[in-house]
Design an enzyme around this catalytic site. Sequence first.
Site, PDB file in Angstrom:
ATOM      1  N   PRO A 176       0.745  -1.192   0.081  1.00  0.00           N
ATOM      2  CA  PRO A 176      -0.136  -0.081  -0.110  1.00  0.00           C
ATOM      3  C   PRO A 176       0.879   1.106   0.008  1.00  0.00           C
ATOM      4  O   PRO A 176       1.665   1.456   0.829  1.00  0.00           O
ATOM      5  CB  PRO A 176      -0.637  -0.105   1.341  1.00  0.00           C
ATOM      6  CG  PRO A 176      -0.434  -1.302   2.014  1.00  0.00           C
ATOM      7  CD  PRO A 176       0.919  -1.685   1.308  1.00  0.00           C
ATOM      8  N   GLU A 177       0.631   2.076  -0.975  1.00  0.00           N
ATOM      9  CA  GLU A 177       1.263   3.389  -1.061  1.00  0.00           C
ATOM     10  C   GLU A 177       0.209   4.372  -0.487  1.00  0.00           C
ATOM     11  O   GLU A 177      -0.665   4.022  -0.081  1.00  0.00           O
ATOM     12  CB  GLU A 177       1.831   3.574  -2.482  1.00  0.00           C
ATOM     13  CG  GLU A 177       2.834   2.358  -2.958  1.00  0.00           C
ATOM     14  CD  GLU A 177       3.066   2.768  -4.396  1.00  0.00           C
ATOM     15  OE1 GLU A 177       3.462   4.034  -4.779  1.00  0.00           O
ATOM     16  OE2 GLU A 177       3.557   1.813  -5.355  1.00  0.00           O
TER      17      GLU A 177
END
Length: 277
Positions: A2-3
Amino acid sequence: MPELPEVETVCRGLAEALEGHRFATIELRRGDLRWPLPADFAERLEGRLVRRVRRRAKYILLETDGAEVMLAHLGMSGKMLVEPPGRTPPPLGPHDHVIFTTDHGMRVAFNDVRRFGMLDLCAADALDQHPLLQGLGPEPLGNDFSAPVLSTRLAGKRTPIKAALLDQHVVAGLGNIYVSEALFRARISPRRQANTVAGARAERLVPAIKLVLQEAIAAGGSSLRDYVQASGELGCFQHNFDVYDREGEPCQNCQRNSVRRIVQSGRSSFYCPTCQR
DNA sequence: CACGAACCCTGGCTGC
DNA sequence: TGCAGCCAGGGTTCGT
Protein backbone atom coordinates in the site's frame (compact mmCIF):
# COMPACT_ATOMS: atom_id res chain seq x y z
CA MET A 1 1.89 -2.97 -1.10
CA PRO A 2 0.00 0.00 0.00
CA GLU A 3 1.27 3.39 -0.98
CA LEU A 4 -0.29 6.74 -0.16
CA PRO A 5 -3.52 6.27 -2.16
CA GLU A 6 -4.16 2.81 -0.71
CA VAL A 7 -3.47 3.95 2.86
CA GLU A 8 -5.66 7.02 2.33
CA THR A 9 -8.48 4.78 1.08
CA VAL A 10 -8.14 2.45 4.06
CA CYS A 11 -8.15 5.45 6.43
CA ARG A 12 -11.39 6.71 4.94
CA GLY A 13 -12.99 3.31 5.37
CA LEU A 14 -11.80 3.08 8.96
CA ALA A 15 -13.01 6.61 9.70
CA GLU A 16 -16.48 5.73 8.47
CA ALA A 17 -16.56 2.53 10.51
CA LEU A 18 -14.99 3.73 13.74
CA GLU A 19 -15.21 7.48 14.29
CA GLY A 20 -17.54 8.33 17.15
CA HIS A 21 -17.54 4.76 18.45
CA ARG A 22 -15.82 3.12 21.37
CA PHE A 23 -13.54 0.08 21.37
CA ALA A 24 -15.15 -2.73 23.32
CA THR A 25 -12.68 -5.60 23.02
CA ILE A 26 -9.30 -5.97 21.37
CA GLU A 27 -7.98 -9.47 20.81
CA LEU A 28 -4.30 -10.10 20.11
CA ARG A 29 -4.04 -13.34 18.19
CA ARG A 30 -0.45 -12.89 17.08
CA GLY A 31 1.89 -10.20 18.37
CA ASP A 32 5.08 -10.82 16.38
CA LEU A 33 4.57 -8.35 13.58
CA ARG A 34 7.35 -6.19 12.10
CA TRP A 35 8.01 -5.28 15.72
CA PRO A 36 6.43 -7.01 18.70
CA LEU A 37 3.14 -5.49 19.78
CA PRO A 38 3.27 -3.85 23.22
CA ALA A 39 2.10 -6.51 25.67
CA ASP A 40 -0.54 -4.16 27.13
CA PHE A 41 -1.71 -2.99 23.68
CA ALA A 42 -5.29 -4.17 24.19
CA GLU A 43 -5.89 -2.77 27.66
CA ARG A 44 -4.49 0.62 26.66
CA LEU A 45 -7.08 0.92 23.87
CA GLU A 46 -10.13 -0.86 25.23
CA GLY A 47 -12.88 1.52 26.28
CA ARG A 48 -11.42 4.37 24.21
CA LEU A 49 -13.56 6.49 21.90
CA VAL A 50 -12.21 6.85 18.37
CA ARG A 51 -12.21 10.56 17.61
CA ARG A 52 -10.49 10.67 14.23
CA VAL A 53 -8.66 8.45 11.76
CA ARG A 54 -6.08 10.21 9.63
CA ARG A 55 -2.98 9.50 7.56
CA ARG A 56 0.63 10.67 7.68
CA ALA A 57 2.84 9.31 4.90
CA LYS A 58 1.93 5.59 4.75
CA TYR A 59 0.94 5.48 8.42
CA ILE A 60 -2.61 5.28 9.72
CA LEU A 61 -3.09 7.41 12.84
CA LEU A 62 -6.10 6.65 15.00
CA GLU A 63 -6.78 9.39 17.54
CA THR A 64 -8.76 8.52 20.65
CA ASP A 65 -10.18 10.34 23.65
CA GLY A 66 -7.20 9.05 25.62
CA ALA A 67 -3.66 10.35 25.69
CA GLU A 68 -2.47 7.86 23.09
CA VAL A 69 -2.71 7.53 19.32
CA MET A 70 -2.67 4.16 17.59
CA LEU A 71 -0.15 3.98 14.77
CA ALA A 72 -0.51 1.40 12.02
CA HIS A 73 1.59 0.57 8.97
CA LEU A 74 0.38 -1.99 6.46
CA GLY A 75 3.81 -3.05 5.20
CA MET A 76 3.46 -5.00 1.95
CA SER A 77 0.41 -7.14 2.64
CA GLY A 78 -1.46 -5.56 5.56
CA LYS A 79 -5.22 -5.05 5.48
CA MET A 80 -7.80 -3.51 7.76
CA LEU A 81 -10.99 -5.47 7.20
CA VAL A 82 -14.24 -3.96 8.42
CA GLU A 83 -17.25 -6.17 9.17
CA PRO A 84 -20.37 -4.12 9.91
CA PRO A 85 -22.72 -4.97 12.76
CA GLY A 86 -25.82 -7.10 12.23
CA ARG A 87 -24.19 -9.55 9.87
CA THR A 88 -22.37 -12.75 10.69
CA PRO A 89 -18.70 -11.98 10.05
CA PRO A 90 -16.56 -14.48 8.15
CA PRO A 91 -14.51 -16.84 10.32
CA LEU A 92 -11.07 -15.59 11.32
CA GLY A 93 -8.05 -16.93 9.46
CA PRO A 94 -4.43 -17.49 10.42
CA HIS A 95 -3.39 -14.01 9.25
CA ASP A 96 -6.00 -12.07 11.25
CA HIS A 97 -3.58 -10.90 13.91
CA VAL A 98 -5.51 -8.27 15.88
CA ILE A 99 -9.30 -8.03 16.16
CA PHE A 100 -10.97 -4.80 17.25
CA THR A 101 -14.66 -4.67 18.16
CA THR A 102 -16.69 -1.61 19.02
CA ASP A 103 -19.61 -0.98 21.33
CA HIS A 104 -21.94 -0.87 18.31
CA GLY A 105 -20.87 -4.27 17.02
CA MET A 106 -18.36 -3.32 14.32
CA ARG A 107 -15.44 -5.68 13.83
CA VAL A 108 -12.13 -4.63 12.33
CA ALA A 109 -9.43 -7.22 11.66
CA PHE A 110 -5.80 -6.28 11.11
CA ASN A 111 -4.71 -8.97 8.67
CA ASP A 112 -1.17 -9.27 7.37
CA VAL A 113 0.16 -12.35 5.59
CA ARG A 114 3.77 -11.29 5.46
CA ARG A 115 3.85 -9.50 8.83
CA PHE A 116 5.86 -6.54 7.54
CA GLY A 117 3.16 -4.33 9.01
CA MET A 118 3.12 -2.90 12.51
CA LEU A 119 0.86 -1.48 15.19
CA ASP A 120 2.00 0.76 18.02
CA LEU A 121 0.72 3.25 20.56
CA CYS A 122 2.24 6.68 21.01
CA ALA A 123 1.48 9.63 23.28
CA ALA A 124 -0.50 12.11 21.18
CA ASP A 125 1.67 15.03 22.27
CA ALA A 126 4.86 13.17 21.30
CA LEU A 127 3.86 11.94 17.82
CA ASP A 128 6.49 14.12 16.16
CA GLN A 129 9.18 12.40 18.19
CA HIS A 130 8.07 8.89 17.29
CA PRO A 131 11.10 7.28 15.61
CA LEU A 132 9.06 6.18 12.61
CA LEU A 133 7.44 9.57 11.98
CA GLN A 134 10.46 11.69 12.76
CA GLY A 135 12.17 13.17 9.73
CA LEU A 136 9.47 12.22 7.22
CA GLY A 137 9.35 14.48 4.18
CA PRO A 138 6.40 16.67 3.21
CA GLU A 139 3.00 15.29 2.23
CA PRO A 140 2.96 15.32 -1.59
CA LEU A 141 -0.68 16.45 -1.67
CA GLY A 142 -0.05 19.28 0.78
CA ASN A 143 -0.02 22.92 -0.33
CA ASP A 144 3.56 23.29 0.81
CA PHE A 145 4.80 20.62 -1.60
CA SER A 146 6.01 22.58 -4.62
CA ALA A 147 8.68 22.40 -7.31
CA PRO A 148 11.10 24.65 -5.37
CA VAL A 149 10.59 22.57 -2.23
CA LEU A 150 11.22 19.32 -4.09
CA SER A 151 14.31 20.54 -5.93
CA THR A 152 15.76 21.84 -2.66
CA ARG A 153 15.27 18.44 -1.09
CA LEU A 154 16.89 16.74 -4.09
CA ALA A 155 19.85 19.10 -4.18
CA GLY A 156 23.13 17.28 -3.61
CA LYS A 157 21.61 13.83 -4.14
CA ARG A 158 23.61 11.84 -6.66
CA THR A 159 21.34 8.81 -6.45
CA PRO A 160 18.83 8.14 -9.27
CA ILE A 161 15.58 10.12 -9.01
CA LYS A 162 13.73 6.81 -8.65
CA ALA A 163 15.56 6.01 -5.42
CA ALA A 164 15.26 9.57 -4.12
CA LEU A 165 11.48 9.60 -4.56
CA LEU A 166 11.16 6.26 -2.76
CA ASP A 167 13.01 7.80 0.21
CA GLN A 168 10.27 8.80 2.65
CA HIS A 169 12.53 11.50 4.07
CA VAL A 170 12.51 13.32 0.72
CA VAL A 171 8.76 13.15 0.15
CA ALA A 172 6.40 10.96 2.16
CA GLY A 173 3.99 8.43 0.73
CA LEU A 174 5.26 7.47 -2.71
CA GLY A 175 6.11 3.83 -3.42
CA ASN A 176 7.24 1.72 -6.32
CA ILE A 177 4.07 2.05 -8.42
CA TYR A 178 3.43 5.77 -8.19
CA VAL A 179 7.07 6.74 -8.61
CA SER A 180 7.14 4.94 -11.97
CA GLU A 181 3.81 6.45 -12.97
CA ALA A 182 4.70 10.01 -11.92
CA LEU A 183 8.09 9.90 -13.67
CA PHE A 184 6.41 8.69 -16.86
CA ARG A 185 3.91 11.55 -16.76
CA ALA A 186 6.72 14.04 -16.13
CA ARG A 187 8.83 12.48 -18.93
CA ILE A 188 11.77 12.03 -16.56
CA SER A 189 13.93 8.91 -16.67
CA PRO A 190 14.07 6.97 -13.41
CA ARG A 191 17.84 6.79 -13.99
CA ARG A 192 18.36 10.54 -14.00
CA GLN A 193 20.53 11.81 -11.16
CA ALA A 194 18.26 13.33 -8.51
CA ASN A 195 20.05 16.65 -8.20
CA THR A 196 19.39 17.40 -11.88
CA VAL A 197 15.65 17.35 -11.29
CA ALA A 198 15.13 21.07 -10.82
CA GLY A 199 13.67 23.94 -12.76
CA ALA A 200 11.35 22.84 -15.57
CA ARG A 201 11.70 19.15 -14.68
CA ALA A 202 10.66 19.75 -11.09
CA GLU A 203 7.82 21.93 -12.37
CA ARG A 204 6.58 18.94 -14.37
CA LEU A 205 7.23 16.34 -11.71
CA VAL A 206 5.36 17.91 -8.80
CA PRO A 207 2.01 18.23 -10.59
CA ALA A 208 2.51 14.75 -12.06
CA ILE A 209 2.93 13.34 -8.55
CA LYS A 210 -0.09 15.19 -7.22
CA LEU A 211 -2.30 14.22 -10.13
CA VAL A 212 -1.48 10.53 -10.18
CA LEU A 213 -2.02 10.29 -6.42
CA GLN A 214 -5.35 12.12 -6.63
CA GLU A 215 -6.55 9.94 -9.49
CA ALA A 216 -5.49 6.80 -7.63
CA ILE A 217 -7.32 7.88 -4.46
CA ALA A 218 -10.44 8.58 -6.53
CA ALA A 219 -10.15 5.02 -7.89
CA GLY A 220 -9.85 3.52 -4.40
CA GLY A 221 -6.16 2.63 -4.88
CA SER A 222 -4.50 -0.09 -6.96
CA SER A 223 -5.16 -3.78 -6.32
CA LEU A 224 -2.41 -6.05 -7.60
CA ARG A 225 -2.21 -8.95 -5.18
CA ASP A 226 -3.18 -8.31 -1.60
CA TYR A 227 -4.60 -4.84 -1.41
CA VAL A 228 -8.27 -4.35 -0.66
CA GLN A 229 -10.15 -1.42 0.82
CA ALA A 230 -11.49 -1.60 4.39
CA SER A 231 -14.81 -2.74 2.92
CA GLY A 232 -13.09 -5.62 1.13
CA GLU A 233 -13.64 -4.04 -2.30
CA LEU A 234 -10.79 -3.92 -4.77
CA GLY A 235 -9.23 -0.68 -5.96
CA CYS A 236 -9.41 0.14 -9.69
CA PHE A 237 -6.38 2.25 -10.48
CA GLN A 238 -4.32 -0.73 -11.69
CA HIS A 239 -6.35 -0.49 -14.92
CA ASN A 240 -4.98 3.02 -15.46
CA PHE A 241 -1.27 2.30 -15.18
CA ASP A 242 0.76 3.74 -18.03
CA VAL A 243 3.96 1.85 -17.31
CA TYR A 244 3.92 -0.06 -14.02
CA ASP A 245 3.97 -3.83 -14.61
CA ARG A 246 3.65 -3.24 -18.37
CA GLU A 247 7.05 -4.38 -19.56
CA GLY A 248 7.06 -4.94 -23.32
CA GLU A 249 3.75 -3.18 -23.93
CA PRO A 250 3.66 -0.09 -26.17
CA CYS A 251 4.38 3.27 -24.59
CA GLN A 252 1.09 5.13 -24.03
CA ASN A 253 2.76 8.34 -25.18
CA CYS A 254 4.83 7.59 -28.29
CA GLN A 255 3.20 4.25 -29.23
CA ARG A 256 6.49 3.34 -30.93
CA ASN A 257 8.70 2.03 -28.19
CA SER A 258 7.82 -0.52 -25.59
CA VAL A 259 7.89 -0.11 -21.84
CA ARG A 260 11.17 -1.26 -20.36
CA ARG A 261 11.82 -2.77 -16.95
CA ILE A 262 15.08 -2.15 -15.12
CA VAL A 263 16.09 -2.95 -11.55
CA GLN A 264 17.19 -0.06 -9.34
CA SER A 265 18.22 -0.60 -5.73
CA GLY A 266 16.67 -4.03 -5.93
CA ARG A 267 13.25 -2.94 -7.20
CA SER A 268 11.65 -2.82 -10.63
CA SER A 269 11.30 0.48 -12.47
CA PHE A 270 9.16 0.77 -15.60
CA TYR A 271 9.67 3.51 -18.18
CA CYS A 272 9.88 4.49 -21.84
CA PRO A 273 13.54 5.16 -22.67
CA THR A 274 12.53 7.42 -25.56
CA CYS A 275 9.94 9.62 -23.88
CA GLN A 276 11.62 9.79 -20.52
CA ARG A 277 14.93 11.62 -20.25
C1' DC B 1 27.12 11.03 5.29
C1' DA B 2 25.11 8.64 1.41
C1' DC B 3 24.39 4.86 -0.99
C1' DG B 4 23.25 -0.09 -2.26
C1' DA B 5 22.57 -4.75 -0.74
C1' DA B 6 20.74 -7.95 2.57
C1' DC B 7 17.13 -9.00 5.33
C1' DC B 8 12.46 -9.56 7.61
C1' DC B 9 8.07 -13.15 5.95
C1' DT B 10 4.56 -15.70 3.23
C1' DG B 11 2.47 -17.19 -0.89
C1' DG B 12 1.74 -17.29 -5.89
C1' DC B 13 3.60 -18.17 -10.18
C1' DT B 14 7.08 -20.08 -13.65
C1' DG B 15 9.86 -23.41 -15.49
C1' DC B 16 12.14 -27.75 -15.26
C1' DT C 1 2.44 -33.59 -9.82
C1' DG C 2 6.43 -31.74 -7.34
C1' DC C 3 9.63 -28.71 -6.27
C1' DA C 4 13.21 -25.09 -6.66
C1' DG C 5 13.69 -20.47 -7.68
C1' DC C 6 12.02 -16.00 -8.33
C1' DC C 7 9.08 -12.21 -7.38
C1' DA C 8 5.97 -8.94 -4.77
C1' DG C 9 2.91 -2.46 -3.19
C1' DG C 10 7.87 -1.48 2.48
C1' DG C 11 11.33 -0.12 5.56
C1' DT C 12 15.33 -0.96 8.70
C1' DT C 13 19.98 -2.36 9.36
C1' DC C 14 24.46 -3.25 7.91
C1' DG C 15 28.63 -2.77 5.18
C1' DT C 16 31.29 0.05 1.94
